[in-house]
Design a protein around this motif. Structure first.
Motif, mmCIF file in Angstrom:
data_model
loop_
_atom_site.group_PDB
_atom_site.id
_atom_site.type_symbol
_atom_site.label_atom_id
_atom_site.label_comp_id
_atom_site.label_asym_id
_atom_site.label_seq_id
_atom_site.Cartn_x
_atom_site.Cartn_y
_atom_site.Cartn_z
ATOM 1 N N HIS A 181 55.743 10.996 -7.299
ATOM 2 C CA HIS A 181 56.672 11.504 -6.294
ATOM 3 C C HIS A 181 55.893 11.567 -4.973
ATOM 4 O O HIS A 181 55.142 12.515 -4.742
ATOM 5 N N THR A 182 56.017 10.539 -4.155
ATOM 6 C CA THR A 182 55.285 10.533 -2.884
ATOM 7 C C THR A 182 56.057 11.345 -1.848
ATOM 8 O O THR A 182 57.205 11.020 -1.528
ATOM 9 N N VAL A 183 55.419 12.393 -1.343
ATOM 10 C CA VAL A 183 56.093 13.247 -0.349
ATOM 11 C C VAL A 183 56.119 12.519 0.982
ATOM 12 O O VAL A 183 55.073 12.055 1.467
ATOM 13 N N LEU B 141 46.780 17.404 1.050
ATOM 14 C CA LEU B 141 46.711 16.129 1.763
ATOM 15 C C LEU B 141 45.862 16.188 3.020
ATOM 16 O O LEU B 141 45.752 15.191 3.733
ATOM 17 N N TRP C 295 40.123 4.036 -2.767
ATOM 18 C CA TRP C 295 40.483 5.464 -2.672
ATOM 19 C C TRP C 295 41.589 5.656 -1.635
ATOM 20 O O TRP C 295 42.478 6.477 -1.801
ATOM 21 N N ARG D 236 44.957 3.719 -3.198
ATOM 22 C CA ARG D 236 45.551 4.263 -4.426
ATOM 23 C C ARG D 236 45.852 5.737 -4.315
ATOM 24 O O ARG D 236 46.800 6.241 -4.897
ATOM 25 N N LEU E 192 43.674 8.740 0.314
ATOM 26 C CA LEU E 192 42.628 9.628 0.830
ATOM 27 C C LEU E 192 42.267 9.189 2.242
ATOM 28 O O LEU E 192 41.907 8.020 2.456
ATOM 29 N N PHE F 3 35.417 13.084 -0.405
ATOM 30 C CA PHE F 3 34.597 14.264 -0.117
ATOM 31 C C PHE F 3 35.083 15.070 1.087
ATOM 32 O O PHE F 3 34.384 15.955 1.570
ATOM 33 N N GLY G 225 42.339 21.868 -1.475
ATOM 34 C CA GLY G 225 41.717 20.615 -1.887
ATOM 35 C C GLY G 225 40.571 20.187 -0.991
ATOM 36 O O GLY G 225 40.275 20.814 0.030
HETATM 37 C C1 LIG Z 1 33.633 8.626 -8.173
HETATM 38 C C2 LIG Z 1 33.780 10.114 -7.930
HETATM 39 C C3 LIG Z 1 32.977 10.968 -8.627
HETATM 40 C C4 LIG Z 1 33.108 12.335 -8.446
HETATM 41 N N1 LIG Z 1 32.329 13.152 -9.196
HETATM 42 C C5 LIG Z 1 32.496 14.468 -9.112
HETATM 43 C C6 LIG Z 1 31.767 15.332 -9.983
HETATM 44 O O1 LIG Z 1 30.979 14.894 -10.824
HETATM 45 N N2 LIG Z 1 31.957 16.667 -9.867
HETATM 46 C C7 LIG Z 1 32.831 17.169 -8.944
HETATM 47 O O2 LIG Z 1 32.976 18.391 -8.901
HETATM 48 N N3 LIG Z 1 33.549 16.386 -8.098
HETATM 49 C C8 LIG Z 1 33.403 15.046 -8.164
HETATM 50 N N4 LIG Z 1 34.127 14.225 -7.334
HETATM 51 C C9 LIG Z 1 34.973 14.827 -6.282
HETATM 52 C C10 LIG Z 1 36.309 15.323 -6.840
HETATM 53 O O3 LIG Z 1 36.935 14.281 -7.579
HETATM 54 C C11 LIG Z 1 37.188 15.757 -5.660
HETATM 55 O O4 LIG Z 1 36.523 16.768 -4.939
HETATM 56 C C12 LIG Z 1 38.533 16.320 -6.123
HETATM 57 O O5 LIG Z 1 39.233 15.394 -6.933
HETATM 58 C C13 LIG Z 1 39.393 16.652 -4.909
HETATM 59 O O6 LIG Z 1 40.597 17.211 -5.381
HETATM 60 P P1 LIG Z 1 41.900 17.256 -4.449
HETATM 61 O O7 LIG Z 1 42.959 17.902 -5.254
HETATM 62 O O8 LIG Z 1 41.552 17.817 -3.124
HETATM 63 O O9 LIG Z 1 42.252 15.746 -4.148
HETATM 64 P P2 LIG Z 1 42.575 14.526 -5.111
HETATM 65 O O10 LIG Z 1 41.977 14.722 -6.472
HETATM 66 O O11 LIG Z 1 42.170 13.315 -4.314
HETATM 67 O O12 LIG Z 1 44.145 14.600 -5.259
HETATM 68 C C14 LIG Z 1 45.021 14.386 -4.175
HETATM 69 C C15 LIG Z 1 46.281 13.781 -4.780
HETATM 70 O O13 LIG Z 1 47.299 13.750 -3.784
HETATM 71 C C16 LIG Z 1 48.025 12.546 -3.967
HETATM 72 N N5 LIG Z 1 48.761 12.255 -2.730
HETATM 73 C C17 LIG Z 1 48.289 11.760 -1.552
HETATM 74 N N6 LIG Z 1 49.282 11.651 -0.648
HETATM 75 C C18 LIG Z 1 50.433 12.081 -1.264
HETATM 76 C C19 LIG Z 1 51.802 12.228 -0.871
HETATM 77 N N7 LIG Z 1 52.230 11.928 0.378
HETATM 78 N N8 LIG Z 1 52.709 12.703 -1.771
HETATM 79 C C20 LIG Z 1 52.312 13.065 -3.032
HETATM 80 N N9 LIG Z 1 51.026 12.959 -3.465
HETATM 81 C C21 LIG Z 1 50.099 12.481 -2.591
HETATM 82 C C22 LIG Z 1 46.974 11.517 -4.306
HETATM 83 O O14 LIG Z 1 47.574 10.389 -4.945
HETATM 84 C C23 LIG Z 1 46.081 12.339 -5.251
HETATM 85 O O15 LIG Z 1 46.510 12.221 -6.596
HETATM 86 C C24 LIG Z 1 34.031 12.850 -7.500
HETATM 87 C C25 LIG Z 1 34.851 11.979 -6.780
HETATM 88 C C26 LIG Z 1 34.720 10.617 -7.008
HETATM 89 C C27 LIG Z 1 35.637 9.676 -6.275
#
Ligand SMILES: Cc1cc2nc3c(=O)[nH]c(=O)nc-3n(C[C@H](O)[C@H](O)[C@H](O)COP(=O)(O)OP(=O)(O)OC[C@H]3O[C@@H](n4cnc5c(N)ncnc54)[C@H](O)[C@@H]3O)c2cc1C
Length: 289
Positions: A50-52, A82, A223, A226, A229, A235, A256
């Motif tokens: 569900h893309t907002v 986001l 990233w 898909r 980000l 990060f 996040g």
């Molecule tokens: C290769 C890799 C290794 C990592 N290793 C570690 C580790 O070992 N330990 C650790 O603690 N952290 C690690 N991290 C970091 C960790 O994954 C992130 O800090 C964490 O996932 C961030 O969470 P988030 O909810 O902020 O964002 P995300 O997990 O990025 O989730 C954001 C979500 O929002 C969705 N989205 C975006 N725009 C929209 C929209 N308009 N409508 C609806 N949905 C949307 C995206 O599709 C995504 O699913 C790693 C990251 C990577 C890439």
């Protein structure tokens, strides 16, 4: 105190080297499944794909969320992961000047025939130019010729992750985000994958090329495309952004990694807990909680 997120990839390398670092048994999906189970137990509902596309507020402050698939819903409050700029865009409020983002990460996942009990679950292949290469990426947005590699070997402690007689690895290295350097990752990705496999082979597994069953890589462009980000970095912001939420309505809070709350899962979970406390407080004082 906020985490300096531009140090995150370097910090991950330090943690790997100093503590050994551990992953989730069964894979990261197991952690996600546990979080979802808890969320649903307390009454939450997860909607995937569900893309907002828009977020608006009526005069009473109730939020209306619209998705590209036609779904819409009302909500008393919204926690957005986001980031400040994308959330402002959804709200159609002016953006602040673009904040600097942390560097990104490039990963190579590969599977080999054989087993390597001598290679730990998590390790660091440090290069001589380590500090210079981190500074080149972080301060100049340059992709260095060599940089240190964080090597994870999850099947060392969780053999079910690989078929019998095989092992799986993930090699990761710090790279510029897409705003720092708009590299052509379709061309750079395969070159960097080959360089990382060659370096890993040279230092740890001399016959790696002969034992290679499969390999694939993920780049900042992946990233960005898909997961949407910003800048292709998982990060978040380069520095803690205390002012990131300035100008947003009270009932729209940022959570996040992209909120500047931190760059790793513990920071993200801690930020979510703070946001939930804040939103519940608002609901209680409005007599709705
Ligand atoms: C290769 C890799 C290794 C990592 N290793 C570690 C580790 O070992 N330990 C650790 O603690 N952290 C690690 N991290 C970091 C960790 O994954 C992130 O800090 C964490 O996932 C961030 O969470 P988030 O909810 O902020 O964002 P995300 O997990 O990025 O989730 C954001 C979500 O929002 C969705 N989205 C975006 N725009 C929209 C929209 N308009 N409508 C609806 N949905 C949307 C995206 O599709 C995504 O699913 C790693 C990251 C990577 C890439």
């Amino acid at each position: 105190m906020g985490l300096l997120t531009d140090a995150a990839p370097a910090r991950a390398q330090q943690i790997a080297a100093l503590t050994g670092g551990w992953g989730v048994r069964g894979g990261t999906d197991r952690l996600i499944a546990a979080l979802v189970r808890h969320y649903e137990r307390v009454g939450g509902r997860l909607l995937l794909r569900h893309t907002v596309t828009a977020l608006s507020r009526d005069p009473a402050g109730t939020c209306q969320i619209a998705c590209s698939n036609g779904f819409s819903m009302k909500a008393a409050s919204v926690a957005s992961s986001l980031g400040a700029d994308n959330t402002r865009a959804l709200l159609s409020t002016p953006r602040n000047s673009r904040r600097q983002l942390a560097p990104a990460i490039f990963t190579v996942h590969f599977a080999l025939r054989g087993s390597w009990p001598g290679i730990g679950h998590h390790g660091l292949l440090m290069c001589d130019e380590h500090h210079a290469s981190v500074r080149a990426v972080r301060d100049k947005g340059i992709l260095p010729a060599r940089s240190s590699i964080v090597l994870s070997h999850p099947s060392a402690v969780d053999p079910a992750l690989a078929p019998v007689g095989h092992a799986v690895f993930r090699a990761a290295t710090i790279v510029p985000n897409l705003r720092q350097a708009p590299l052509d990752w379709a061309a750079v990705g395969p070159q960097l994958e080959r360089a990382i496999l060659a370096e890993t082979g040279q230092r740890l597994i001399p016959d790696l090329a002969d034992r290679l069953v499969m390999a694939f890589h993920t780049t900042p462009a992946d990233w960005a495309n898909r997961l949407a980000l910003p800048g292709g970095t998982p990060f978040g912001l380069r520095e803690p952004a205390r002012a990131a939420a300035r100008g947003l309505p009270d009932n729209v809070v940022l959570i996040g990694a992209q909120a500047g709350a931190g760059a790793a899962i513990p920071d993200v979970l801690a930020g979510a807990e703070r946001a939930a406390g804040r939103l519940l407080g608002q609901l209680r004082s409005a007599g709705k909680g």
